[in-house]
Design a protein around this motif. Sequence first.
Motif, PDB file in Angstrom:
ATOM      1  N   LYS A  22       0.416  -1.281   0.189  1.00 52.34           N
ATOM      2  CA  LYS A  22       0.408   0.610   0.135  1.00 52.34           C
ATOM      3  C   LYS A  22       0.871   1.370   0.307  1.00 52.34           C
ATOM      4  O   LYS A  22       0.140   1.747  -0.445  1.00 52.34           O
ATOM      5  CB  LYS A  22      -1.252  -0.188   1.000  1.00 52.34           C
ATOM      6  CG  LYS A  22      -2.301  -0.885   1.584  1.00 52.34           C
ATOM      7  CD  LYS A  22      -2.755  -1.259   2.590  1.00 52.34           C
ATOM      8  CE  LYS A  22      -3.641  -1.985   2.214  1.00 52.34           C
ATOM      9  NZ  LYS A  22      -4.860  -2.398   3.598  1.00 52.34           N
ATOM     10  N   LYS A  23       2.225   1.177   0.917  1.00 44.19           N
ATOM     11  CA  LYS A  23       2.633   2.003   0.547  1.00 44.19           C
ATOM     12  C   LYS A  23       3.541   2.990  -0.464  1.00 44.19           C
ATOM     13  O   LYS A  23       3.935   3.544  -1.061  1.00 44.19           O
ATOM     14  CB  LYS A  23       3.804   2.032   1.994  1.00 44.19           C
ATOM     15  CG  LYS A  23       3.238   2.773   2.894  1.00 44.19           C
ATOM     16  CD  LYS A  23       4.673   2.288   3.978  1.00 44.19           C
ATOM     17  CE  LYS A  23       3.738   2.098   5.491  1.00 44.19           C
ATOM     18  NZ  LYS A  23       4.716   2.206   7.009  1.00 44.19           N
ATOM     19  N   LYS A  26       0.810   4.538  -2.993  1.00 38.73           N
ATOM     20  CA  LYS A  26       0.563   5.896  -2.892  1.00 38.73           C
ATOM     21  C   LYS A  26       1.728   5.955  -3.232  1.00 38.73           C
ATOM     22  O   LYS A  26       1.619   6.910  -3.299  1.00 38.73           O
ATOM     23  CB  LYS A  26       0.699   5.872  -1.003  1.00 38.73           C
ATOM     24  CG  LYS A  26      -0.110   6.922  -0.774  1.00 38.73           C
ATOM     25  CD  LYS A  26      -0.921   6.983  -1.199  1.00 38.73           C
ATOM     26  CE  LYS A  26      -1.548   8.802  -0.707  1.00 38.73           C
ATOM     27  NZ  LYS A  26      -2.935   8.335  -1.553  1.00 38.73           N
ATOM     28  N   ASP A  27       2.972   5.717  -3.234  1.00 40.06           N
ATOM     29  CA  ASP A  27       4.496   6.018  -3.619  1.00 40.06           C
ATOM     30  C   ASP A  27       4.139   6.586  -5.272  1.00 40.06           C
ATOM     31  O   ASP A  27       4.470   8.030  -5.759  1.00 40.06           O
ATOM     32  CB  ASP A  27       5.655   5.588  -2.960  1.00 40.06           C
ATOM     33  CG  ASP A  27       6.962   6.572  -4.254  1.00 40.06           C
ATOM     34  OD1 ASP A  27       7.361   7.706  -3.658  1.00 40.06           O
ATOM     35  OD2 ASP A  27       7.440   4.597  -5.073  1.00 40.06           O
ATOM     36  N   GLU A  29       1.424   6.534  -6.687  1.00 41.65           N
ATOM     37  CA  GLU A  29       0.665   7.133  -7.305  1.00 41.65           C
ATOM     38  C   GLU A  29       1.181   8.972  -7.120  1.00 41.65           C
ATOM     39  O   GLU A  29       0.797   9.112  -7.984  1.00 41.65           O
ATOM     40  CB  GLU A  29      -0.718   7.376  -6.209  1.00 41.65           C
ATOM     41  CG  GLU A  29      -1.733   7.920  -6.415  1.00 41.65           C
ATOM     42  CD  GLU A  29      -2.875   7.658  -5.190  1.00 41.65           C
ATOM     43  OE1 GLU A  29      -3.095   9.235  -5.039  1.00 41.65           O
ATOM     44  OE2 GLU A  29      -2.404   6.917  -4.721  1.00 41.65           O
ATOM     45  N   LYS A  30       1.941   9.374  -5.989  1.00 40.41           N
ATOM     46  CA  LYS A  30       2.766  10.985  -6.421  1.00 40.41           C
ATOM     47  C   LYS A  30       3.550  10.392  -7.938  1.00 40.41           C
ATOM     48  O   LYS A  30       3.642  11.401  -8.614  1.00 40.41           O
ATOM     49  CB  LYS A  30       2.939  10.809  -5.103  1.00 40.41           C
ATOM     50  CG  LYS A  30       2.734  10.895  -4.292  1.00 40.41           C
ATOM     51  CD  LYS A  30       3.342  11.637  -3.084  1.00 40.41           C
ATOM     52  CE  LYS A  30       2.590  10.944  -1.517  1.00 40.41           C
ATOM     53  NZ  LYS A  30       3.375  10.838  -0.973  1.00 40.41           N
ATOM     54  N   TYR A  34      -0.544  10.370 -11.167  1.00 41.92           N
ATOM     55  CA  TYR A  34      -1.661   9.251 -11.651  1.00 41.92           C
ATOM     56  C   TYR A  34      -3.418  10.822 -11.097  1.00 41.92           C
ATOM     57  O   TYR A  34      -4.098  10.570 -12.050  1.00 41.92           O
ATOM     58  CB  TYR A  34      -1.807   8.959  -9.957  1.00 41.92           C
ATOM     59  CG  TYR A  34      -3.476   8.272 -10.245  1.00 41.92           C
ATOM     60  CD1 TYR A  34      -3.900   7.477 -11.421  1.00 41.92           C
ATOM     61  CD2 TYR A  34      -4.260   8.443  -8.955  1.00 41.92           C
ATOM     62  CE1 TYR A  34      -5.432   6.333 -11.180  1.00 41.92           C
ATOM     63  CE2 TYR A  34      -5.284   7.917  -8.872  1.00 41.92           C
ATOM     64  CZ  TYR A  34      -5.753   6.398 -10.357  1.00 41.92           C
ATOM     65  OH  TYR A  34      -7.469   6.283  -9.713  1.00 41.92           O
ATOM     66  N   TYR A  57       1.368   3.224 -14.139  1.00 40.40           N
ATOM     67  CA  TYR A  57       0.405   3.597 -12.716  1.00 40.40           C
ATOM     68  C   TYR A  57      -1.153   3.074 -12.374  1.00 40.40           C
ATOM     69  O   TYR A  57      -1.861   2.141 -12.321  1.00 40.40           O
ATOM     70  CB  TYR A  57       0.654   4.439 -11.912  1.00 40.40           C
ATOM     71  CG  TYR A  57      -0.930   4.506 -10.536  1.00 40.40           C
ATOM     72  CD1 TYR A  57      -0.134   3.750  -9.121  1.00 40.40           C
ATOM     73  CD2 TYR A  57      -1.608   5.117 -10.193  1.00 40.40           C
ATOM     74  CE1 TYR A  57      -0.778   4.036  -8.336  1.00 40.40           C
ATOM     75  CE2 TYR A  57      -2.288   5.245  -9.741  1.00 40.40           C
ATOM     76  CZ  TYR A  57      -1.631   4.709  -8.622  1.00 40.40           C
ATOM     77  OH  TYR A  57      -3.089   4.600  -7.004  1.00 40.40           O
ATOM     78  N   HIS A  61      -3.217  -0.106 -11.183  1.00 42.93           N
ATOM     79  CA  HIS A  61      -4.503  -0.082 -10.978  1.00 42.93           C
ATOM     80  C   HIS A  61      -5.837  -0.622 -11.168  1.00 42.93           C
ATOM     81  O   HIS A  61      -6.309  -0.809 -10.139  1.00 42.93           O
ATOM     82  CB  HIS A  61      -5.132   1.877 -10.549  1.00 42.93           C
ATOM     83  CG  HIS A  61      -6.593   2.259  -9.903  1.00 42.93           C
ATOM     84  ND1 HIS A  61      -6.667   1.887  -8.756  1.00 42.93           N
ATOM     85  CD2 HIS A  61      -7.266   2.581 -10.650  1.00 42.93           C
ATOM     86  CE1 HIS A  61      -7.305   2.615  -8.863  1.00 42.93           C
ATOM     87  NE2 HIS A  61      -8.410   2.854  -9.413  1.00 42.93           N
TER      88      HIS A  61
END
Length: 67
Positions: A22-23, A26-27, A29-30, A34, A57, A61
């Motif tokens: 998950k981390k 999230k990284d 995504e940045k 995204y 990404y 997803h």
Amino acid sequence: MNEEMSKLRQMYLDTFSTEAGKKVLKDLEKRCNYNVSSFVAGDTNATSYEEGKRTVYLHIHNMMKEE
């Protein structure tokens, strides 16, 4: 969906549903634009590069979404 694709989709879920996964997601995504535009004014090559990152990404997803 065939069995091979189902197994692959499950591997994506297994990988990115852990706390570490998950981390990482999230990284990514940045880093992969995204939620922001990938357009780079005046530079089509840079725009293509940024859009390529975003596409990776989006693939991750989409693989994790239920069919």
